[in-house]
Write an enzyme that holds these catalytic residues in place. Structure first.
Site, PDB file in Angstrom:
ATOM      1  N   HIS A 144       9.523   9.023 -28.469  1.00 13.63           N
ATOM      2  CA  HIS A 144       8.509   9.902 -27.875  1.00 13.63           C
ATOM      3  C   HIS A 144       8.890  11.385 -28.020  1.00 13.63           C
ATOM      4  CE1 HIS A 144       5.526  11.451 -25.076  1.00 13.63           C
ATOM      5  NE2 HIS A 144       6.494  12.023 -24.392  1.00 13.63           N
ATOM      6  N   LYS A 200       3.958  11.423 -11.883  1.00 16.16           N
ATOM      7  CA  LYS A 200       3.105  10.593 -12.749  1.00 16.16           C
ATOM      8  C   LYS A 200       3.805   9.251 -12.911  1.00 16.16           C
ATOM      9  CE  LYS A 200       0.534  13.854 -15.602  1.00 16.16           C
ATOM     10  NZ  LYS A 200       0.306  14.377 -16.970  1.00 16.16           N
ATOM     11  N   ARG A 213       0.829  -1.235   0.000  1.00 17.45           N
ATOM     12  CA  ARG A 213       0.000   0.000   0.000  1.00 17.45           C
ATOM     13  C   ARG A 213       0.848   1.264   0.000  1.00 17.45           C
ATOM     14  NH1 ARG A 213      -3.392  -3.057   3.540  1.00 17.45           N
ATOM     15  NH2 ARG A 213      -5.026  -3.966   2.271  1.00 17.45           N
ATOM     16  N   GLU A 271      -3.319  17.739 -12.356  1.00 17.31           N
ATOM     17  CA  GLU A 271      -3.786  18.182 -13.674  1.00 17.31           C
ATOM     18  C   GLU A 271      -5.282  18.465 -13.663  1.00 17.31           C
ATOM     19  OE1 GLU A 271      -1.527  16.132 -16.718  1.00 17.31           O
ATOM     20  OE2 GLU A 271      -3.133  16.475 -18.144  1.00 17.31           O
ATOM     21  N   ARG A 276      -1.155  22.201 -15.382  1.00 14.58           N
ATOM     22  CA  ARG A 276      -0.244  21.093 -15.688  1.00 14.58           C
ATOM     23  C   ARG A 276      -0.455  20.585 -17.126  1.00 14.58           C
ATOM     24  NH1 ARG A 276       1.962  16.155 -11.861  1.00 14.58           N
ATOM     25  NH2 ARG A 276       3.293  15.288 -13.476  1.00 14.58           N
ATOM     26  N   ASN A 312       1.621  19.289 -21.804  1.00 14.94           N
ATOM     27  CA  ASN A 312       1.307  18.384 -22.917  1.00 14.94           C
ATOM     28  C   ASN A 312       1.445  19.071 -24.269  1.00 14.94           C
ATOM     29  OD1 ASN A 312       0.697  16.317 -21.105  1.00 14.94           O
ATOM     30  ND2 ASN A 312      -1.409  17.016 -20.874  1.00 14.94           N
ATOM     31  N   HIS A 372       1.250  12.298 -30.207  1.00 17.64           N
ATOM     32  CA  HIS A 372       0.679  10.978 -29.918  1.00 17.64           C
ATOM     33  C   HIS A 372       0.165  10.336 -31.216  1.00 17.64           C
ATOM     34  CE1 HIS A 372      -1.463   7.958 -27.513  1.00 17.64           C
ATOM     35  NE2 HIS A 372      -2.423   8.096 -28.417  1.00 17.64           N
ATOM     36  N   HIS A 428       1.887  17.172 -27.527  1.00 15.96           N
ATOM     37  CA  HIS A 428       1.673  15.748 -27.263  1.00 15.96           C
ATOM     38  C   HIS A 428       0.458  15.185 -28.000  1.00 15.96           C
ATOM     39  CE1 HIS A 428       4.763  16.430 -24.315  1.00 15.96           C
ATOM     40  NE2 HIS A 428       4.698  15.191 -23.855  1.00 15.96           N
ATOM     41  N   LYS A 443       9.056  22.897 -14.210  1.00 12.46           N
ATOM     42  CA  LYS A 443       8.127  21.797 -13.951  1.00 12.46           C
ATOM     43  C   LYS A 443       7.692  21.783 -12.485  1.00 12.46           C
ATOM     44  CE  LYS A 443       6.599  17.226 -14.747  1.00 12.46           C
ATOM     45  NZ  LYS A 443       6.659  15.987 -15.475  1.00 12.46           N
ATOM     46  N   GLU A 457      11.803  18.090 -24.865  1.00 12.85           N
ATOM     47  CA  GLU A 457      11.071  18.436 -23.636  1.00 12.85           C
ATOM     48  C   GLU A 457      11.706  19.646 -22.946  1.00 12.85           C
ATOM     49  OE1 GLU A 457       8.271  16.910 -22.967  1.00 12.85           O
ATOM     50  OE2 GLU A 457       8.369  14.846 -23.708  1.00 12.85           O
TER      51      GLU A 457
HETATM   52  P1  NAD Z   1      13.930   4.902 -21.652  1.00 12.43           P
HETATM   53  O1  NAD Z   1      13.796   4.830 -20.204  1.00 12.43           O
HETATM   54  O2  NAD Z   1      13.423   3.755 -22.470  1.00 12.43           O
HETATM   55  O3  NAD Z   1      15.451   5.170 -22.015  1.00 12.43           O
HETATM   56  C1  NAD Z   1      15.833   5.256 -23.380  1.00 12.43           C
HETATM   57  C2  NAD Z   1      16.980   4.287 -23.681  1.00 12.43           C
HETATM   58  O4  NAD Z   1      18.173   4.803 -23.122  1.00 12.43           O
HETATM   59  C3  NAD Z   1      16.802   2.890 -23.111  1.00 12.43           C
HETATM   60  O5  NAD Z   1      17.311   1.959 -24.026  1.00 12.43           O
HETATM   61  C4  NAD Z   1      17.692   2.902 -21.851  1.00 12.43           C
HETATM   62  O6  NAD Z   1      18.163   1.634 -21.522  1.00 12.43           O
HETATM   63  C5  NAD Z   1      18.802   3.804 -22.303  1.00 12.43           C
HETATM   64  N1  NAD Z   1      19.507   4.547 -21.265  1.00 12.43           N
HETATM   65  C6  NAD Z   1      18.979   5.234 -20.225  1.00 12.43           C
HETATM   66  N2  NAD Z   1      19.927   5.938 -19.610  1.00 12.43           N
HETATM   67  C7  NAD Z   1      21.095   5.683 -20.230  1.00 12.43           C
HETATM   68  C8  NAD Z   1      22.416   6.138 -20.062  1.00 12.43           C
HETATM   69  N3  NAD Z   1      22.726   7.064 -19.163  1.00 12.43           N
HETATM   70  N4  NAD Z   1      23.369   5.645 -20.895  1.00 12.43           N
HETATM   71  C9  NAD Z   1      23.048   4.748 -21.869  1.00 12.43           C
HETATM   72  N5  NAD Z   1      21.804   4.309 -22.091  1.00 12.43           N
HETATM   73  C10 NAD Z   1      20.835   4.771 -21.290  1.00 12.43           C
HETATM   74  O7  NAD Z   1      13.199   6.193 -22.277  1.00 12.43           O
HETATM   75  P2  NAD Z   1      13.019   7.693 -21.803  1.00 12.43           P
HETATM   76  O8  NAD Z   1      12.997   8.483 -23.050  1.00 12.43           O
HETATM   77  O9  NAD Z   1      13.937   8.062 -20.709  1.00 12.43           O
HETATM   78  O10 NAD Z   1      11.555   7.662 -21.166  1.00 12.43           O
HETATM   79  C11 NAD Z   1      10.429   7.347 -21.951  1.00 12.43           C
HETATM   80  C12 NAD Z   1       9.318   6.955 -21.017  1.00 12.43           C
HETATM   81  O11 NAD Z   1       9.029   8.042 -20.153  1.00 12.43           O
HETATM   82  C13 NAD Z   1       8.020   6.621 -21.736  1.00 12.43           C
HETATM   83  O12 NAD Z   1       7.510   5.427 -21.208  1.00 12.43           O
HETATM   84  C14 NAD Z   1       7.097   7.785 -21.384  1.00 12.43           C
HETATM   85  O13 NAD Z   1       5.739   7.397 -21.304  1.00 12.43           O
HETATM   86  C15 NAD Z   1       7.620   8.187 -20.031  1.00 12.43           C
HETATM   87  N6  NAD Z   1       7.344   9.580 -19.644  1.00 12.43           N
HETATM   88  C16 NAD Z   1       6.833   9.789 -18.413  1.00 12.43           C
HETATM   89  C17 NAD Z   1       6.584  11.087 -17.993  1.00 12.43           C
HETATM   90  C18 NAD Z   1       6.070  11.326 -16.611  1.00 12.43           C
HETATM   91  O14 NAD Z   1       5.732  12.462 -16.278  1.00 12.43           O
HETATM   92  N7  NAD Z   1       6.022  10.314 -15.769  1.00 12.43           N
HETATM   93  C19 NAD Z   1       6.874  12.175 -18.823  1.00 12.43           C
HETATM   94  C20 NAD Z   1       7.419  11.919 -20.081  1.00 12.43           C
HETATM   95  C21 NAD Z   1       7.645  10.608 -20.491  1.00 12.43           C
HETATM   96  N1  GLY Z   2       4.972  15.072 -18.663  1.00  9.19           N
HETATM   97  C1  GLY Z   2       3.718  15.680 -18.371  1.00  9.19           C
HETATM   98  C2  GLY Z   2       3.435  15.822 -16.917  1.00  9.19           C
HETATM   99  O1  GLY Z   2       4.237  15.450 -16.094  1.00  9.19           O
HETATM  100  O2  GLY Z   2       2.381  16.267 -16.576  1.00  9.19           O
END
Ligand code: NAD
Ligand code: GLY
Length: 369
Positions: free
Chosen positions: A267, A143, A121, A237, A242, A246, A253, A249, A227, A185
């Site tokens: 992305h 998020k 929990r 949001e 917030r 987007n 998307h 996006h 942020k 971003e």
């Molecule tokens: P990711 O976590 O898949 O990383 C991208 C690639 O880089 C992967 O292959 C990973 O293994 C590699 N990697 C990471 N750090 C590294 C490093 N220092 N050196 C070498 N390789 C490395 O992708 P991302 O772009 O970081 O994140 C995308 C995800 O984030 C999506 O799932 C998206 O939905 C999510 N997201 C969430 C929010 C939120 O607010 N929570 C906001 C934007 C995106």
């Molecule tokens: N990446 C969008 C948010 O955190 O709201």
């Protein structure tokens, strides 16, 4: 070291940003270790490139690591890997008072955050983001999510970390294409409400992408300040503030959906093209000076990011792309709120967008682009 506070009452936390912070993480994280141990969740790529640095600094602080290493990639944000992670955490006897460390990009951060929000929990977690996207966006704001068959990020929670520790030098091992995608971003914050920061990006993007430590640290700090202020104002949001995050996006998307959420279009690349489309659409509606839309398009082109349907490798026509938008999780009682702009630094939420008009715009933009 730069320190940014996310002010959320009892859920407030610090974001620490410092070049080389991972090599000093032992000192910073030791107070969070219980029974002399921290559980660190990461993916195989990050385990190879960055985990040894964290391991060494924790060892020097007499903190043992219990590592959990998951496969890299978006498919890890799944029920299967969530179950595997929860079972591993339970086998390690993680308690509610423990802090789980998420070392990695947005995939690891989103998955670990969600696991932490439901394990017994709710236990604590710490974000140690290692991609630019995670450092400037996903590690801050709470998020968390996994993906469902019906779409991305459809199962999750709002659950804030206890601390975010950012070391820009972790980007040294990140492929340039990933850094560039994360940069979309960064520039987004300038476009939302900070024209001076957009001008800084225009002047410094090349240095940032070439790995200049000062440029990276400045861009990350300014991004998380922006942020943190938005999240403190509208954590869940609900007020619309917030939702400004987007920007790009909704178009993005649809582009990601057309390219199958694959390596064809990362992305951040979808967000880049989506922001350019949002600005050009705003210009077509007479809301935004064409010169501002052109300035953004030119900037994205200069840094090597997609800025239209062709450079995003999208083949679908306008109607098909709008069809993808209808599955957007931001759909609200039959209308889709859109982020539009009155200029650089003047983004706003519109609920008056006519989707047939968006489809016609996309077809015209492809022809003139
Ligand atoms: P990711 O976590 O898949 O990383 C991208 C690639 O880089 C992967 O292959 C990973 O293994 C590699 N990697 C990471 N750090 C590294 C490093 N220092 N050196 C070498 N390789 C490395 O992708 P991302 O772009 O970081 O994140 C995308 C995800 O984030 C999506 O799932 C998206 O939905 C999510 N997201 C969430 C929010 C939120 O607010 N929570 C906001 C934007 C995106
Ligand atoms: N990446 C969008 C948010 O955190 O709201």
């Amino acid at each position: 070291m730069a320190l940014v506070r996310v002010a959320l009452g009892a859920r407030s936390y610090d974001i620490l940003i410092e070049q080389g912070a991972l090599d000093r993480a032992g000192e910073t994280l030791a107070p969070y270790a219980r029974k002399g141990r921290l559980v660190v969740v990461t993916d195989a790529n990050v385990a190879a490139m960055q985990l040894p640095r964290l391991h060494a600094s924790l060892r020097a602080a007499d903190v043992a690591i219990a590592p959990i290493i998951l496969p890299p990639g978006e498919q890890t944000k799944s029920w299967r890997h969530l179950e595997q992670l929860l079972d591993a955490l339970l086998a390690l006897e993680v308690e509610r008072g423990d802090h789980i460390v998420a070392l990695g990009g947005g995939v690891i951060g989103d998955l670990v955050g969600f696991a932490a929000s439901i394990l017994k929990r709710g236990c604590h977690f710490i974000q140690v983001p290692t991609t630019l996207l995670a450092q400037v966006d996903s590690s801050v704001g709470g998020k968390t999510a996994i993906n469902a068959k019906a779409g991305k990020n459809l199962i999750g929670s709002f659950y804030q970390p206890a601390l975010v520790l950012i070391d820009p030098s972790t980007l040294d091992s990140l492929p340039l294409r990933e850094t560039r995608a994360g940069y979309a971003e960064v520039v987004k914050y300038g476009l939302i409400d900070d024209p001076a920061f957009f001008a800084w990006c225009d002047a410094n993007a090349a240095a940032l992408l070439a790995g200049d430590p000062e440029a990276r640290t400045y861009a990350i700090t300014r991004s998380v300040q922006a942020k943190a202020a938005i999240v403190a104002d509208d954590e869940r949001e609900t007020s619309g503030r917030r939702a400004l995050l987007n920007l790009g996006h909704t178009f993005g998307h649809a582009l990601e959906a057309d390219t199958g959420f694959s390596d064809t279009l990362l992305h951040g690349e979808g967000v880049a093209a989506g922001m350019a489309l949002a600005f050009r659409y705003s210009a077509r509606l007479g809301l935004c000076p064409q010169a501002d839309a052109d300035r953004l398009t030119d900037h994205l082109w200069a840094v090597g990011l997609p800025h239209d349907l062709a450079t995003a490798h999208v083949r679908a026509n306008g109607a098909e792309l709008v069809g993808h938008m209808l599955h957007d999780k931001k759909m609200d009682a039959g209308t889709l709120p859109f982020l539009l702009a009155r200029g650089i630094g003047q983004t706003f939420l519109s609920k008056d967008v006519v989707l047939d008009d968006v489809a016609a715009f996309l077809d015209a933009d492809r022809t003139t682009g």
